[in-house]
Enzyme design. Structure first.
Site, PDB file in Angstrom:
ATOM      1  N   CYS A   1       0.875  -1.194   0.000  1.00  0.00           N
ATOM      2  CA  CYS A   1       0.000   0.000   0.000  1.00  0.00           C
ATOM      3  C   CYS A   1       0.901   1.229   0.000  1.00  0.00           C
ATOM      4  O   CYS A   1       0.884   2.031   0.938  1.00  0.00           O
ATOM      5  CB  CYS A   1      -0.915   0.000   1.215  1.00  0.00           C
ATOM      6  SG  CYS A   1      -1.928  -1.480   1.402  1.00  0.00           S
ATOM      7  N   ALA A   2       1.684   1.392  -1.033  1.00  0.00           N
ATOM      8  CA  ALA A   2       2.763   2.384  -1.038  1.00  0.00           C
ATOM      9  C   ALA A   2       2.262   3.815  -1.054  1.00  0.00           C
ATOM     10  O   ALA A   2       2.943   4.723  -0.562  1.00  0.00           O
ATOM     11  CB  ALA A   2       3.680   2.138  -2.232  1.00  0.00           C
TER      12      ALA A   2
ATOM     13  N   ASP B  41       0.328   0.169  -5.259  1.00  0.00           N
ATOM     14  CA  ASP B  41      -0.901   0.667  -4.626  1.00  0.00           C
ATOM     15  C   ASP B  41      -2.046   0.433  -5.593  1.00  0.00           C
ATOM     16  O   ASP B  41      -1.877   0.575  -6.814  1.00  0.00           O
ATOM     17  CB  ASP B  41      -0.788   2.154  -4.286  1.00  0.00           C
ATOM     18  CG  ASP B  41      -1.829   2.587  -3.268  1.00  0.00           C
ATOM     19  OD1 ASP B  41      -1.479   2.703  -2.084  1.00  0.00           O
ATOM     20  OD2 ASP B  41      -3.003   2.782  -3.650  1.00  0.00           O
TER      21      ASP B  41
ATOM     22  N   GLY C 116       4.452   7.104  -1.270  1.00  0.00           N
ATOM     23  CA  GLY C 116       5.813   6.598  -1.135  1.00  0.00           C
ATOM     24  C   GLY C 116       6.580   6.990   0.106  1.00  0.00           C
ATOM     25  O   GLY C 116       7.788   6.756   0.181  1.00  0.00           O
ATOM     26  N   GLY C 117       5.924   7.553   1.116  1.00  0.00           N
ATOM     27  CA  GLY C 117       6.641   7.982   2.315  1.00  0.00           C
ATOM     28  C   GLY C 117       7.412   6.867   2.982  1.00  0.00           C
ATOM     29  O   GLY C 117       8.608   6.996   3.275  1.00  0.00           O
ATOM     30  N   LYS C 118       6.746   5.734   3.230  1.00  0.00           N
ATOM     31  CA  LYS C 118       7.433   4.615   3.883  1.00  0.00           C
ATOM     32  C   LYS C 118       8.324   3.870   2.902  1.00  0.00           C
ATOM     33  O   LYS C 118       9.348   3.299   3.293  1.00  0.00           O
ATOM     34  CB  LYS C 118       6.415   3.697   4.545  1.00  0.00           C
ATOM     35  CG  LYS C 118       5.719   4.356   5.725  1.00  0.00           C
ATOM     36  CD  LYS C 118       4.805   3.397   6.458  1.00  0.00           C
ATOM     37  CE  LYS C 118       4.133   4.110   7.626  1.00  0.00           C
ATOM     38  NZ  LYS C 118       3.226   5.202   7.205  1.00  0.00           N
TER      39      LYS C 118
ATOM     40  N   CYS D 160      -2.477   3.976  10.741  1.00  0.00           N
ATOM     41  CA  CYS D 160      -2.412   5.265  11.444  1.00  0.00           C
ATOM     42  C   CYS D 160      -3.720   5.439  12.213  1.00  0.00           C
ATOM     43  O   CYS D 160      -4.388   6.470  12.110  1.00  0.00           O
ATOM     44  CB  CYS D 160      -2.137   6.426  10.493  1.00  0.00           C
ATOM     45  SG  CYS D 160      -3.297   6.567   9.119  1.00  0.00           S
TER      46      CYS D 160
ATOM     47  N   ASP E 272       0.849  -0.915   4.896  1.00  0.00           N
ATOM     48  CA  ASP E 272       0.424   0.323   5.552  1.00  0.00           C
ATOM     49  C   ASP E 272      -1.053   0.477   5.203  1.00  0.00           C
ATOM     50  O   ASP E 272      -1.414   1.155   4.241  1.00  0.00           O
ATOM     51  CB  ASP E 272       1.258   1.497   5.038  1.00  0.00           C
ATOM     52  CG  ASP E 272       0.978   2.790   5.784  1.00  0.00           C
ATOM     53  OD1 ASP E 272       0.227   2.753   6.776  1.00  0.00           O
ATOM     54  OD2 ASP E 272       1.500   3.836   5.369  1.00  0.00           O
TER      55      ASP E 272
END
Length: 430
Positions: free
Chosen positions: A239-240, A263, A243-245, A360, A307
């Protein structure tokens, strides 16, 4: 603009949000376009008033006996910005751009405090229907957790080790007085200021343009580090999103090995290409959503990072309007999506591989409950001990309270000074 004018503008923005049902960010942008005389400081102050009103909407409304935009903004001025009610009223009378003068009832309420019989969910500033979930997650500390979630967030940055180091980033941003993050060994933070304090615009800094750092909450940095991606591994970021993680994983892997960034939403994935280039992340292969896009990865991954789509309750400090829009139906929808994607993700793991589940969210339905349901439905997975994993990752013991009853890790503003995140690592055995 003086304070009365700013208060009046904040009331107008909140009224626009309520009547037109549009996001706060859009309403603030529209106000700025229609009032070009307002400077950057005015716009920042008005935004702070609006967001502060929404962060503590329940308790502000309880104090004022009303949840109108006027009542909420007046409560912010006195409760959050420490204005004297009588002096404020005098300034209204003297400023034609300010709100109408206070009524006797408003003045009395602003000088008072919440009654002792105020309900716990009001003190916690959370929707009433979520109180049982939060109490189940945090026990007797759930009110304090809610209150911390109603505060202002810091601005956190993650050093990109592919191009820089934390000392260089801090020197680059010295004018903003950054400090090192308390837990992340590569993080930099600028705590939120009071009243009309402006958030630094770091994305115009030379260091950002060169790819030395990314804007990323410390909580997100922590869960990315706990994911444990190592140089040389084969990793699927299922679940990119933007692209933060993915970028954090690439930095941790020092561009060695392979990350497959995927994603299901092509629009969410679109920003990742420019970010990868700016960060110098060369071990990432982006897989666009299409039939069979990941078929060649089945049973081959050392690590699958999920994520997961969630309610976003952990980001209430940054997006307080979403707190009051959340419904039981939306929570149920997210829970179903998470269950499906966990089942999908495990298909790509090789024997001995690790499934990393991240949200989150601060709700147990999306966190410990979801992991327990997955393990009940899918044999052959064990929870990686959270305490040992934390010590291995950060070289010290986990903060008190972060290890959950189900063996996961919960990060919150109250526990760790971060946004709310949940993390659990599951190893395939047998």
């Amino acid at each position: 603009m003086r304070l009365p004018g700013r208060l009046s503008a904040a009331i107008d923005v909140l009224t626009d949000v309520e009547t037109r049902r549009r996001p706060v960010s859009e309403a603030l942008k529209a106000w700025g376009l229609n009032n070009r005389f307002a400077g950057a400081g005015d716009r920042a102050a008005i935004g702070n008033l609006v967001y502060d009103a929404l962060r503590r909407r329940q308790s502000h409304a309880a104090l004022m006996g009303s949840d109108t935009p006027r009542a909420l903004v007046l409560a912010v001025a006195v409760r959050d910005w420490s204005e004297d009610a009588q002096a404020l009223n005098e300034s209204f009378a003297a400023d034609s751009h300010g709100p109408d003068v206070l009524s006797e009832e408003e003045l009395a309420r602003l000088k008072g405090s919440l009654p002792e019989e105020t309900e716990d969910w009001v003190r916690a500033d959370v929707p009433e229907w979520l109180a049982p979930s939060l109490e189940r997650a945090f026990g007797p500390d759930w009110i304090a957790e809610g209150q911390a979630m109603a505060g202002r967030p810091s601005l956190d940055l993650r050093t990109n080790l592919l191009k820089s180091n934390r000392d260089r980033v801090m020197k680059s941003l010295a004018r903003f007085e950054p400090v090192e993050t308390a837990i992340s060994p590569i993080g930099v933070t600028m705590p939120a200021g009071p009243r009309d304090a402006r958030t630094p615009n770091v994305t115009t800094d030379e260091g950002y343009l060169k790819g030395w750092f990314e804007v990323q909450d410390q909580g997100s940095q922590i869960v990315a580090a706990l994911a444990g991606a190592r140089p040389g591994e084969q990793v699927l970021d299922l679940c990119a999103g933007a692209g933060g993680k993915t970028l954090a994983l690439a930095s941790a892997m020092m561009n060695k090995g392979q990350i497959f960034a995927y994603d299901s939403d092509r629009n969410r994935l679109a920003p990742i290409y420019d970010r990868l280039k700016r960060n110098g992340a060369r071990n990432v292969q982006v897989r666009a959503p299409q039939p069979g896009a990941l078929d060649d990865l089945l049973g081959k991954m050392d690590r699958v990072v999920i994520d997961a789509p969630c309610t976003g309750t952990g980001t209430w400090r940054r997006r307080p309007d979403t707190k009051w829009k959340l419904t039981p139906e939306l929570l149920a929808q997210r829970v179903a999506e998470q269950a499906a994607i966990l089942q999908e993700g495990q298909r790509y793991l090789k024997p001995g591989g690790t499934l990393v589940y991240i949200t989150c969210s601060i709700l147990p339905e999306e966190n410990d409950d979801q992991v327990a349901a997955f393990r009940a439905a899918q044999a052959g997975f064990e929870v990686v001990p959270a305490t040992a994993l934390w010590r291995e990752t950060f070289g010290s013991g986990a903060p008190a309270g972060v290890v959950t009853a189900g063996g996961g890790i919960a990060l919150t503003p109250h526990l760790t000074g971060t946004d709310g995140f949940y993390f659990c690592a599951l190893r395939r055995v047998g």
